[in-house]
Scaffold this active site. Structure first.
Site, mmCIF file in Angstrom:
data_model
loop_
_atom_site.group_PDB
_atom_site.id
_atom_site.type_symbol
_atom_site.label_atom_id
_atom_site.label_comp_id
_atom_site.label_asym_id
_atom_site.label_seq_id
_atom_site.Cartn_x
_atom_site.Cartn_y
_atom_site.Cartn_z
ATOM 1 N N GLU A 172 0.822 -1.220 0.000
ATOM 2 C CA GLU A 172 0.000 0.000 0.000
ATOM 3 C C GLU A 172 0.855 1.269 0.000
ATOM 4 O O GLU A 172 0.335 2.365 0.234
ATOM 5 C CB GLU A 172 -0.956 0.017 1.202
ATOM 6 N N GLU A 201 -17.907 12.670 21.296
ATOM 7 C CA GLU A 201 -16.525 13.067 21.029
ATOM 8 C C GLU A 201 -16.234 13.235 19.544
ATOM 9 O O GLU A 201 -15.333 13.970 19.165
ATOM 10 C CB GLU A 201 -15.568 11.976 21.546
ATOM 11 N N HIS A 213 -7.186 -2.634 10.029
ATOM 12 C CA HIS A 213 -8.432 -3.373 9.801
ATOM 13 C C HIS A 213 -9.237 -3.534 11.095
ATOM 14 O O HIS A 213 -9.451 -4.659 11.559
ATOM 15 C CB HIS A 213 -8.114 -4.778 9.257
ATOM 16 N N HIS A 237 -12.822 -3.735 4.135
ATOM 17 C CA HIS A 237 -11.367 -3.903 4.233
ATOM 18 C C HIS A 237 -10.800 -3.235 5.483
ATOM 19 O O HIS A 237 -10.236 -3.906 6.340
ATOM 20 C CB HIS A 237 -10.708 -3.345 2.950
HETATM 21 O O1 2HA Z 1 -0.472 -4.734 4.174
HETATM 22 O O2 2HA Z 1 -3.448 -4.354 4.898
HETATM 23 O O3 2HA Z 1 -4.219 -3.650 2.498
HETATM 24 C C1 2HA Z 1 -1.577 -5.558 4.197
HETATM 25 C C2 2HA Z 1 -2.812 -4.796 3.974
HETATM 26 C C3 2HA Z 1 -3.178 -4.556 2.594
HETATM 27 ZN ZN ZN Z 2 -5.359 -3.581 4.456
#
Ligand code: 2HA
Ligand code: ZN
Length: 270
Positions: free
Chosen positions: A116, A169, A141, A210
């Site tokens: 990323e 908040e 995540h 995601h």
């Molecule tokens: O680096 O989270 O989006 C692993 C991830 C890809």
């Molecule tokens: Zn990710």
């Protein structure tokens, strides 16, 4: 030269990765962080003229030429960063050509920056235009944010309103709101461009199904944004189908904004 692993920036970064792992946000190799470092703070730890190797960036980041980043590696686990930072992290400089990263330290197994990294660098470019002290891009995540993205409409306005209304908040911490992308393939320049485009207006960008991006001048600031969104998403998911009989109203949010003198997204309230 002092050992890079004893630097405040590596120690703080590694602690952050451990903390995020323990919160359950970064399973396996999930998540990535990049931290803009200043040459002055690096000099006592590294010979900045000693480039270990070069790696192509896959796009042109000429706006960041000469800038240094501490970044997580592709395929590396947040769980392991603190135990072995030199294996799991790297310090890179963007070369003058804009399309090459010069490795100065780390990735000792021959590894490479996170998949990323384009999304991170493109976001750094946009946020540096807004704040000269900007330094951190963090992707992770968190559980409730992910869950909520499956069951809630995906517009900036709708998502922000709901999150704001789950915790007093929120409008104080991010009066600028949350940017929401459609579902996209991750690890690409396209999602990087879309994320950076949202970063013109937002410091938080949701990737549905995601995870999320948060940015800030410090690691704490970027983390704090995500932590606050995640708490609200937890409240939302915990309420579930039950009727809300004591809501936070648009007028409540306006009153908070007036009291704290917030420069908030007025078009997000009725
Ligand atoms: O680096 O989270 O989006 C692993 C991830 C890809
Ligand atoms: Zn990710």
């Amino acid at each position: 030269m002092k050992d890079v692993r004893t630097s405040e920036f590596v120690i703080e970064f590694a602690r952050m990765a451990t903390n995020m792992y323990r919160l359950g946000w970064d399973e396996r190799n999930g998540g990535n962080i990049s931290y803009l470092l200043y040459e002055d703070e690096l000099k006592e730890y590294l010979d900045i003229n000693n480039v270990v190797r070069e790696m192509p960036l896959g796009f042109n980041a000429k706006e960041l030429a000469g800038k240094y980043f501490l970044v997580t590696g592709t395929g590396k686990y947040f769980k392991n960063v603190e135990r072995d930072p030199a294996f799991n992290l790297g310090i890179l400089r963007i070369k003058d050509d804009g399309v090459t990263a010069e490795l100065l330290w780390g990735f000792e197994d021959g590894g490479k920056f996170t998949s990323e990294f384009p999304a991170h660098l493109m976001s750094h470019i946009e946020r540096l235009k807004v704040s000269k002290n900007h330094r951190v891009v963090l992707h992770t995540h968190p559980l409730a944010i992910m869950a909520m993205s499956f069951v809630h409409p995906l517009s900036d306005r709708e998502f922000t309103r709901t999150i704001w209304k789950m915790n007093n908040e929120c409008i104080v911490v991010f009066p600028d709101g949350i940017g929401v992308l459609p579902w996209m393939v991750c690890g690409t320049n396209e999602i990087g461009e879309a994320t950076a485009n949202k970063m013109k207006d937002y410091r938080i960008v949701l990737w549905p199904n995601h995870g999320i991006y948060g940015v800030g001048d410090t690691l704490d600031e970027a983390f704090g944004l995500v932590e606050t969104v995640e708490k609200s998403a937890q409240v939302y998911m915990m309420i579930g189908e039950r009727e809300i009989i004591n809501p936070i109203t648009d007028q409540n949010l306006k009153d908070l904004a007036a009291h704290f003198k917030l420069n908030y997204r007025k078009d997000f309230l009725d």
